[in-house]
Enzyme design. Structure first.
Site, short mmCIF file in Angstrom:
data_model
loop_
_atom_site.label_atom_id
_atom_site.label_comp_id
_atom_site.label_asym_id
_atom_site.label_seq_id
_atom_site.Cartn_x
_atom_site.Cartn_y
_atom_site.Cartn_z
N THR A 167 0.69 -6.97 -0.51
CA THR A 167 2.04 -6.81 -1.05
C THR A 167 2.00 -6.18 -2.44
O THR A 167 2.78 -5.30 -2.77
CB THR A 167 2.77 -8.17 -1.10
OG1 THR A 167 2.83 -8.69 0.23
CG2 THR A 167 4.18 -8.03 -1.64
N CYS A 168 1.06 -6.63 -3.25
CA CYS A 168 0.93 -6.15 -4.62
C CYS A 168 0.61 -4.66 -4.66
O CYS A 168 1.17 -3.91 -5.45
CB CYS A 168 -0.17 -6.92 -5.34
SG CYS A 168 -0.05 -8.71 -5.19
#
Length: 182
Positions: free
Chosen positions: A55-56
């Site tokens: 996600t990052c």
């Protein structure tokens, strides 16, 4: 943290490029303080569980990187990405992501993260201690707005993402600036 709170004073152990060092790894240690990063500036700080994580790397960091001009137009001087990772990891992640606008802050020991109340256990993923995902607008070291993902807990079964997204933070900035202009 709450709106109006002052960020804790900590020292971050960073590695900075220095051609005078020579060799294949021309970096030297440089300690930076909270004041070095936040004094006299209005910034967006966002924190995440780990460099190189899905996600990052796919949404949050690229969104802030690509949106830098939009944030600058709303009065933001810098955008910082903080993670409980050491400087070696953060620098390599910044390089792998091709960062030109967002600056990374290594909180290797988790001291800053602990002192803002966002240090959580992620042993269920084999991560150990990490940051809960959040973002903040910080003006001269004081929290102006706080965007914390719901469900803050150790060993959370999910990785919530949305409240701290670039779109949410930018939307808040635009609304505040619109209200101040009216």
């Amino acid at each position: 943290m709450q709106t109006g709170a002052k960020l804790p004073e900590v020292t971050f152990h960073t590695r900075v490029r220095d051609e005078a060092v020579g060799g294949p790894n021309p970096y030297r240690w440089e300690d930076k303080t909270t004041a070095d990063y936040f004094a006299g500036k209005r910034v967006v700080l966002f924190a995440l569980p780990g460099a190189f994580t899905p996600t990052c790397s796919t949404y949050q960091l690229p969104g802030f990187e690509k949106g830098f001009a939009d944030f600058a137009a709303e009065g933001i001087d810098e955008i910082y990405c903080l993670s409980v990772n050491d400087s070696f990891v953060m620098n390599q992640w910044a390089k792998a992501q091709g960062l030109e606008n967002v600056k990374v802050i290594p909180d290797g020991s988790g001291e800053f993260t602990r002192r803002v109340g966002m240090l959580v256990r992620k042993d269920n993923l084999g991560f150990g201690l990490r940051s809960w995902r959040y973002a903040a607008v910080v003006n001269n070291g004081v929290v102006e707005a706080w965007f914390e993902e719901p469900g803050l807990a150790d060993n959370h079964g999910e990785d919530p993402y949305g409240v701290s997204s670039p779109e949410t933070v930018l939307g808040w900035l635009r609304e505040v600036n619109k209200e101040q202009a009216a």
